[in-house]
Design an enzyme around this catalytic site. Structure first.
Site, PDB file in Angstrom:
ATOM      1  N   TYR A  33      64.208  14.947  40.552  1.00  9.03           N
ATOM      2  CA  TYR A  33      63.027  15.518  41.656  1.00  9.03           C
ATOM      3  C   TYR A  33      62.276  16.495  40.089  1.00  9.03           C
ATOM      4  CZ  TYR A  33      64.253  19.785  43.948  1.00  9.03           C
ATOM      5  OH  TYR A  33      64.730  20.911  44.645  1.00  9.03           O
ATOM      6  N   ARG A  52      62.418  17.824  31.852  1.00 10.97           N
ATOM      7  CA  ARG A  52      64.257  18.602  33.048  1.00 10.97           C
ATOM      8  C   ARG A  52      64.276  17.248  33.625  1.00 10.97           C
ATOM      9  NH1 ARG A  52      64.390  23.578  36.605  1.00 10.97           N
ATOM     10  NH2 ARG A  52      62.938  23.283  37.527  1.00 10.97           N
ATOM     11  N   LYS A 145      68.912  18.087  39.132  1.00  6.91           N
ATOM     12  CA  LYS A 145      68.163  18.969  39.898  1.00  6.91           C
ATOM     13  C   LYS A 145      67.693  17.662  40.679  1.00  6.91           C
ATOM     14  CE  LYS A 145      63.476  21.085  40.495  1.00  6.91           C
ATOM     15  NZ  LYS A 145      64.131  22.609  41.579  1.00  6.91           N
ATOM     16  N   GLU A 177      73.414  31.083  42.085  1.00  8.05           N
ATOM     17  CA  GLU A 177      71.507  31.204  42.304  1.00  8.05           C
ATOM     18  C   GLU A 177      71.324  31.295  43.553  1.00  8.05           C
ATOM     19  OE1 GLU A 177      70.442  27.598  40.523  1.00  8.05           O
ATOM     20  OE2 GLU A 177      71.632  26.083  41.815  1.00  8.05           O
ATOM     21  N   LEU A 201      71.509  25.421  38.564  1.00  4.84           N
ATOM     22  CA  LEU A 201      70.426  24.266  38.017  1.00  4.84           C
ATOM     23  C   LEU A 201      69.473  25.526  36.605  1.00  4.84           C
ATOM     24  CD1 LEU A 201      68.158  21.859  38.708  1.00  4.84           C
ATOM     25  CD2 LEU A 201      66.501  23.830  39.127  1.00  4.84           C
TER      26      LEU A 201
HETATM   27  N1  PLP Z   1      67.308  26.619  41.240  1.00  5.66           N
HETATM   28  C1  PLP Z   1      67.462  26.188  42.581  1.00  5.66           C
HETATM   29  C2  PLP Z   1      68.921  25.320  43.219  1.00  5.66           C
HETATM   30  C3  PLP Z   1      66.228  25.192  42.512  1.00  5.66           C
HETATM   31  O1  PLP Z   1      65.700  25.084  43.387  1.00  5.66           O
HETATM   32  C4  PLP Z   1      65.235  25.722  41.597  1.00  5.66           C
HETATM   33  C5  PLP Z   1      63.951  25.749  41.633  1.00  5.66           C
HETATM   34  O2  PLP Z   1      63.740  24.305  42.504  1.00  5.66           O
HETATM   35  C6  PLP Z   1      65.342  27.178  41.122  1.00  5.66           C
HETATM   36  C7  PLP Z   1      66.857  27.348  40.858  1.00  5.66           C
HETATM   37  C8  PLP Z   1      64.382  27.776  40.353  1.00  5.66           C
HETATM   38  O3  PLP Z   1      64.062  27.050  38.686  1.00  5.66           O
HETATM   39  P1  PLP Z   1      62.908  26.445  38.007  1.00  5.66           P
HETATM   40  O4  PLP Z   1      62.529  27.804  37.450  1.00  5.66           O
HETATM   41  O5  PLP Z   1      62.563  25.896  37.312  1.00  5.66           O
HETATM   42  O6  PLP Z   1      62.007  26.633  39.479  1.00  5.66           O
END
Ligand code: PLP
Length: 282
Positions: A33, A52, A145, A177, A201
């Site tokens: 997603y 992505r 993701k 994270e 991620l």
């Molecule tokens: N890490 C995880 C596990 C996430 O689910 C997300 C966003 O959904 C992020 C980091 C941040 O990613 P982004 O800046 O692309 O929203």
């Protein structure tokens, strides 16, 4: 419309949309997603999110049956139909519909495309937030993701139960994270953030923050950092497409960071400016 959902060409209200039970999302979480905020009907960093989801899909052998341009056009068509200044756009591609069975056989069924748009509210960019920590018991494919989010769901629930805003994961001493955001620290004027490996991620907000640091002359270290370093950092903040940059003032009930407003504020303000320009906000 107040919201809209899409499934393989059909549209309707989210709460009324029906999907086939045999979509492999239901049995296996077999899909990927992406999501972003939409301001003034402009999805933030749209191309980055589109790129992505194609990368994530490729990593699990899903060949998305739509070009990037067609996907963007389809999503924009949904966005235009929903009222509101700030919206949340979510979309996923699952392996498709087929009788339950782990292996997906050669190319597999035709992938399913799902999406929804609904009103959203954004966190106060000038707020200071509280977090808890938790051992990171997720798998070793966190760079994908995927819609398999059970450990993140549990972790975020624990944060809510503690009256906090996010859960920061660590594998032993190494901070990885958060449940749905990346986490960064600032020490002696430098930004320190975990490297993009299979334990995090590759956040799109994270990538924008790194570019902003380069522009502002803020040194960046992409390297693993520990829980002890985080607790002693000058600033700690999390970032995501829906939270943007959120300063953290407390972790596990202990005060942290809040000592380098100049560096954190410069990153926050530059990112806000960038988004305002992109979305045509005065
Ligand atoms: N890490 C995880 C596990 C996430 O689910 C997300 C966003 O959904 C992020 C980091 C941040 O990613 P982004 O800046 O692309 O929203």
């Amino acid at each position: 419309m107040k919201n809209i959902a899409y499934y393989n060409g059909r549209t309707g209200l989210i709460e009324e949309m029906m999907i086939p039970m045999n979509d492999r999302a239901c049995y296996f979480g077999d899909g990927v997603y992406d999501a972003t905020c939409v301001v003034n009907h402009v999805p933030m960093a749209f191309d980055d999110h589109i790129d992505r989801i194609y990368r994530s899909a490729k990593l699990i052998d899903i060949d998305i049956p739509m070009t990037k341009e067609d996907m963007k056009a389809m999503l924009m068509d949904l966005v235009r139909q929903v009222e509101g200044d700030v919206l949340f756009l979510y979309w996923q591609v699952t392996r498709g519909v087929g009788p339950r069975g782990h292996a997906y056989k050669n190319a597999g069924p035709t992938p399913s495309i799902w999406a929804f748009v609904r009103p959203n509210s954004m966190r106060d960019p000038f707020g200071a937030y509280r977090c808890i920590t938790m051992e990171d018991t997720r798998f070793f494919h966190c760079n994908i993701k995927t819609i398999n989010l059970l450990p993140a769901v549990i972790a975020n629930q624990r944060a809510e139960e503690a009256g906090c805003d996010e859960t920061i994961f660590h594998r032993g001493e190494r901070v990885t994270e958060c449940s749905h955001s990346n986490v960064h620290i600032i020490k002696d004027g430098a930004l320190i953030t975990a490297p993009c490996d299979n334990l995090i991620l590759p956040g799109i907000t994270r990538a924008h923050i790194l570019k902003i640091c380069a522009k502002l002359g803020i040194p960046v270290q992409e390297r693993p950092f520990t829980v002890a370093e985080m607790m002693a950092a000058d600033e700690v903040f999390f970032s995501s497409s829906s939270a943007l940059t959120c300063r953290i003032r407390e972790i596990d009930g202990k005060p942290v960071g809040m000592k380098d407003e100049k560096t954190f504020g410069a990153i926050r303000d530059a990112y806000q400016q960038e988004l305002k320009a992109e979305c045509g906000v005065k």
